[in-house]
Design a protein around this motif. Sequence first.
Motif, PDB file in Angstrom:
ATOM      1  N   ILE A   3       8.602 -10.066  42.073  1.00 28.88           N
ATOM      2  CA  ILE A   3       8.236 -10.143  43.492  1.00 28.88           C
ATOM      3  C   ILE A   3       7.663 -11.527  43.751  1.00 28.88           C
ATOM      4  O   ILE A   3       6.675 -11.920  43.124  1.00 28.88           O
ATOM      5  N   ASN A   4       8.271 -12.258  44.655  1.00 26.68           N
ATOM      6  CA  ASN A   4       7.872 -13.642  44.889  1.00 26.68           C
ATOM      7  C   ASN A   4       6.630 -13.786  45.756  1.00 26.68           C
ATOM      8  O   ASN A   4       5.940 -14.801  45.701  1.00 26.68           O
ATOM      9  N   LYS A   8       1.667  -8.489  45.771  1.00 25.69           N
ATOM     10  CA  LYS A   8       2.714  -7.791  45.018  1.00 25.69           C
ATOM     11  C   LYS A   8       2.785  -6.309  45.384  1.00 25.69           C
ATOM     12  O   LYS A   8       3.802  -5.806  45.859  1.00 25.69           O
ATOM     13  N   LEU A   9       1.680  -5.598  45.130  1.00 28.45           N
ATOM     14  CA  LEU A   9       1.679  -4.152  45.342  1.00 28.45           C
ATOM     15  C   LEU A   9       1.780  -3.782  46.821  1.00 28.45           C
ATOM     16  O   LEU A   9       2.269  -2.714  47.164  1.00 28.45           O
ATOM     17  N   ALA A  10       1.313  -4.671  47.691  1.00 27.93           N
ATOM     18  CA  ALA A  10       1.395  -4.407  49.133  1.00 27.93           C
ATOM     19  C   ALA A  10       2.756  -4.737  49.712  1.00 27.93           C
ATOM     20  O   ALA A  10       3.068  -4.341  50.836  1.00 27.93           O
ATOM     21  N   SER A  11       3.589  -5.436  48.959  1.00 26.65           N
ATOM     22  CA  SER A  11       4.875  -5.876  49.494  1.00 26.65           C
ATOM     23  C   SER A  11       5.847  -4.721  49.665  1.00 26.65           C
ATOM     24  O   SER A  11       5.805  -3.728  48.925  1.00 26.65           O
ATOM     25  N   ARG A  12       6.722  -4.856  50.617  1.00 27.51           N
ATOM     26  CA  ARG A  12       7.732  -3.823  50.858  1.00 27.51           C
ATOM     27  C   ARG A  12       8.700  -3.727  49.673  1.00 27.51           C
ATOM     28  O   ARG A  12       9.210  -2.648  49.359  1.00 27.51           O
ATOM     29  N   LEU A 162      -3.228  -9.122  53.952  1.00 30.77           N
ATOM     30  CA  LEU A 162      -2.485  -8.403  52.921  1.00 30.77           C
ATOM     31  C   LEU A 162      -3.039  -8.683  51.521  1.00 30.77           C
ATOM     32  O   LEU A 162      -3.011  -7.803  50.648  1.00 30.77           O
ATOM     33  N   MET A 163      -3.559  -9.868  51.307  1.00 31.50           N
ATOM     34  CA  MET A 163      -4.181 -10.157  50.014  1.00 31.50           C
ATOM     35  C   MET A 163      -5.473  -9.363  49.839  1.00 31.50           C
ATOM     36  O   MET A 163      -5.822  -8.955  48.724  1.00 31.50           O
ATOM     37  N   ALA A 164      -6.193  -9.122  50.946  1.00 27.13           N
ATOM     38  CA  ALA A 164      -7.368  -8.262  50.880  1.00 27.13           C
ATOM     39  C   ALA A 164      -6.959  -6.843  50.500  1.00 27.13           C
ATOM     40  O   ALA A 164      -7.616  -6.185  49.676  1.00 27.13           O
ATOM     41  N   ALA A 165      -5.852  -6.366  51.079  1.00 28.03           N
ATOM     42  CA  ALA A 165      -5.324  -5.048  50.701  1.00 28.03           C
ATOM     43  C   ALA A 165      -4.946  -5.026  49.230  1.00 28.03           C
ATOM     44  O   ALA A 165      -5.132  -4.014  48.534  1.00 28.03           O
ATOM     45  N   GLU A 166      -4.438  -6.144  48.744  1.00 24.84           N
ATOM     46  CA  GLU A 166      -4.022  -6.240  47.341  1.00 24.84           C
ATOM     47  C   GLU A 166      -5.213  -6.020  46.399  1.00 24.84           C
ATOM     48  O   GLU A 166      -5.060  -5.434  45.325  1.00 24.84           O
ATOM     49  N   HIS A 208       4.773  -2.070  53.001  1.00 23.61           N
ATOM     50  CA  HIS A 208       5.086  -0.651  53.157  1.00 23.61           C
ATOM     51  C   HIS A 208       3.894   0.134  53.695  1.00 23.61           C
ATOM     52  O   HIS A 208       4.011   1.328  53.994  1.00 23.61           O
ATOM     53  N   LEU A 209       2.738  -0.500  53.845  1.00 28.26           N
ATOM     54  CA  LEU A 209       1.515   0.206  54.213  1.00 28.26           C
ATOM     55  C   LEU A 209       1.524   0.642  55.681  1.00 28.26           C
ATOM     56  O   LEU A 209       2.050  -0.061  56.541  1.00 28.26           O
ATOM     57  N   PRO A 210       0.920   1.803  55.988  1.00 30.43           N
ATOM     58  CA  PRO A 210       0.831   2.269  57.379  1.00 30.43           C
ATOM     59  C   PRO A 210      -0.025   1.341  58.236  1.00 30.43           C
ATOM     60  O   PRO A 210      -0.898   0.623  57.732  1.00 30.43           O
TER      61      PRO A 210
END
Length: 301
Positions: A3-4, A8-12, A162-166, A208-210
Amino acid sequence: MSINKAFKLASREFHNGEPSEIFVSTPNEIVAFGQNHPIVQIAGPCSVENEEMIIYTALQVKAVGAKFLRGGAYKPRTSPYAFQGHGESALGLLAIARQVTGLGIVTEVMDTADLEKVASVADIIQIGARNMQNFSLLKRVGAINKPVLLKRGMSATIEEWLMAAEYILTAGNPNVILCERGIRTFDQQYTRNTLDLSAIPVLRSLTHLPIVIDPSHGTGRAEYVPAMAMAAIAAGADSLMIEVHPDPAKALSDGPQSLTPEQYGDLIQDMIGISKIFGRWTQKYPISTGHLALPIHATNT
């Protein structure tokens, strides 16, 4: 899997291009957040003021279809002289409201020292805009088994968000829900913030997150909340979080952006129509506000 993207984990891509589903248990049911589910309504006051007020509001928003009651026990405020919330005693009142109504509870944690107390009451733990990059707190909520509502920081880019979500995801908690609540721009004369609805299609392509939209903080003005709520549905939001207070003029915090229960009931009726167009409203709710009797007569905290 290569995954570029920095997240990573938050990516679609990590989710095979599909939206994720987050299931939250409430006293009455299991509620699903996700692109392929009905829009979830979260409503309630900015802060918990007293027992009578919070239970009355909870009953009112439940009557028109809300699944979760929002209410602040700990309130981050710009001014140290502003109302900071009742703290632990307010958590007890949220627990009573949960028991009386069966609604799930969404409330904010500000400090790692309070996380255990907040988690004992909340069905969804909120990380506020000011704490979006409080990495110690993100790691701690990532280590517990509770869904997390992560609000976008006031000046945060989408990648920073998104990095915070990561941080939460990499700590082991996959149940992260993103909340757009408005960002700070150059014009604050007519709205409190600028509600970035363009973030919805951008996030759809990246993660992919809601996605939850908070039009109350996003505008800061009650008269603008209905239009932004409707626009959020059209743009593809999975959930709406709207501030509702029995008497906004007397609210201890954020009164100008709060709807009355009657106004919220009217908005729900409008939202049903547009939600059905997009196939996001399958529930059948009694639309009735303004006549519910209080189950108790309580004094202020």
